[in-house]
Design a protein around this motif. Structure first.
Motif, short mmCIF file in Angstrom:
data_model
loop_
_atom_site.label_atom_id
_atom_site.label_comp_id
_atom_site.label_asym_id
_atom_site.label_seq_id
_atom_site.Cartn_x
_atom_site.Cartn_y
_atom_site.Cartn_z
N VAL A 64 -2.82 73.35 4.67
CA VAL A 64 -3.44 72.03 4.48
C VAL A 64 -4.88 72.23 4.01
O VAL A 64 -5.65 72.94 4.65
CB VAL A 64 -3.42 71.22 5.79
CG1 VAL A 64 -4.26 69.95 5.65
CG2 VAL A 64 -1.99 70.86 6.16
N SER A 111 -8.41 70.67 3.73
CA SER A 111 -9.14 69.62 4.44
C SER A 111 -10.63 69.90 4.36
O SER A 111 -11.06 71.05 4.43
CB SER A 111 -8.71 69.58 5.91
OG SER A 111 -9.55 68.75 6.67
N GLY A 121 -3.45 66.37 3.79
CA GLY A 121 -2.67 66.68 4.97
C GLY A 121 -3.21 66.09 6.25
O GLY A 121 -2.49 66.04 7.26
N LEU A 170 -0.82 71.66 0.65
CA LEU A 170 -0.78 70.21 0.86
C LEU A 170 -2.20 69.66 0.88
O LEU A 170 -3.00 70.02 1.75
CB LEU A 170 -0.08 69.91 2.18
CG LEU A 170 -0.08 68.46 2.68
CD1 LEU A 170 0.65 67.54 1.70
CD2 LEU A 170 0.56 68.37 4.06
N THR A 171 -2.52 68.80 -0.07
CA THR A 171 -3.78 68.08 -0.01
C THR A 171 -3.52 66.71 0.60
O THR A 171 -2.43 66.15 0.45
CB THR A 171 -4.42 67.92 -1.40
OG1 THR A 171 -3.73 66.90 -2.14
CG2 THR A 171 -4.39 69.22 -2.19
N GLY A 204 0.02 62.96 5.00
CA GLY A 204 0.05 64.32 5.50
C GLY A 204 0.51 64.40 6.94
O GLY A 204 1.35 65.24 7.30
#
Length: 317
Positions: free
Chosen positions: A31, A33, A8, A5-6, A13
């Motif tokens: 995630v 980050s 996030g 998941l970008t 997110g």
């Protein structure tokens, strides 16, 4: 599902992470980050969850992405929507288009079959005044010769990149064309009108509408947003786009008065500009496709969403 998941740590997110935190079973989520430690320091409730992991990296630096992966899904929701107005149009365009290509390349290199792009209703350009709700087969777009349209044009280009990588490499790509939202994670002190109205209702002597109040919008609760994104991630038809938002339209002036009536009855609403006449700006999706194909609908009203947002804003003081 094993998901990368970008975005996030942004609004989308956090909506998804809260959704999975409350679910009986969550997928395995990594995630991406730029500052995982800073995010977890501000949001300790997301620390030590067995299904949630963080990786320090940057969507604009492919070398920083996870070197080894067994992801089954990739959800690309990273974009500086909150800080976007501080970027130049070229910076916004470059961030959106280059990051999408980097992540599509990553999906190909690591055999990740499902790719969901968090796109935008901005890809349609201005909604025709006679059209009450925009559907996915409305093929207009923002004027590419106007630099102010960098965000919408870039999202349109990102969608086209998805189509190209699907054709070339067989990726199952889906685009979520997202409209306007409200919820506990929406910033109240930036450029989002509904967030500003909630802030004003809670903390200021009046609720201020900076324009004439005539634009027509709609707002989806972030809890519904999370459910819809999860459904599109797993079940959206490859090669398709789906509108994500509410189809319950109202003017910005009506929104300001609704927020006032819910949170601060009797507080004045100040509309800064006079109605200049002419066609109203509209930005409202048709969501019949998501309803028909995926059985999706809205579980939370605007009334629910405003009260939930205000409750969490007051609890965070």
């Amino acid at each position: 599902m094993n998901l990368l998941l970008t975005g996030g740590t942004g609004f989308f997110g956090k909506a998804l992470l809260r959704h999975w935190q409350a679910a009986p079973a969550a997928p395995r989520v990594t995630v991406l980050s730029r500052d995982p430690e800073g995010f977890l320091a501000s949001h300790p409730n997301f620390a030590a969850l067995p299904w949630l992991h963080f990786h320090a990296g940057d969507i604009l630096n492919p070398a920083s992405l996870p070197a080894t992966a067994s992801f089954t899904h990739l959800l690309h929701a990273a974009a500086d929507s909150t800080l976007g107005p501080r970027l130049t149009p070229l910076q916004r365009y470059t961030q959106i288009v280059d990051s999408t290509r980097h992540l599509l390349e990553y999906a190909v290199a690591h055999d990740i079959p499902r790719f969901l792009l968090a796109s935008s209703g901005g890809v349609y350009g201005a909604q025709p005044p006679e059209m009450t709700h925009m559907s996915e087969d409305h093929h207009c777009m923002p004027d590419p010769l106007d630099a102010r349209n960098a965000y919408g044009v870039a999202k349109r280009c990102a969608e086209h990149l998805c189509a190209l990588y699907a054709q070339q490499h067989g990726l199952q790509t889906v685009a979520a064309r997202c409209f306007a939202f409200v919820g506990r994670d929406l910033p109240l002190h930036v450029h989002f009108a509904i967030g500003n109205f909630i802030r004003d209702a809670l903390d200021r002597p009046q609720i201020t509408v900076n324009g004439d109040g005539t634009p027509v919008r709609s707002y989806m609760d972030q809890r519904d947003l999370a459910r819809w994104l999860e459904a599109l991630l797993q079940g959206g038809r490859a090669g398709q786009a789906y509108n994500v938002g509410s189809d319950a339209a109202l003017t910005i002036a009506e929104l300001a008065h609704q927020v006032r009536d819910l949170l601060a009855p009797g507080k004045p609403v100040h509309i800064a500009a006079q109605d200049a006449g002419g066609p109203r700006s509209r930005y409202v999706p048709c969501i019949a496709k998501a309803r028909a194909e995926l059985g999706l609908d809205l579980h939370h009203t605007l009334h629910d969403a405003v009260l939930e947002t205000a409750r969490h804003a007051e609890a965070a003081r």
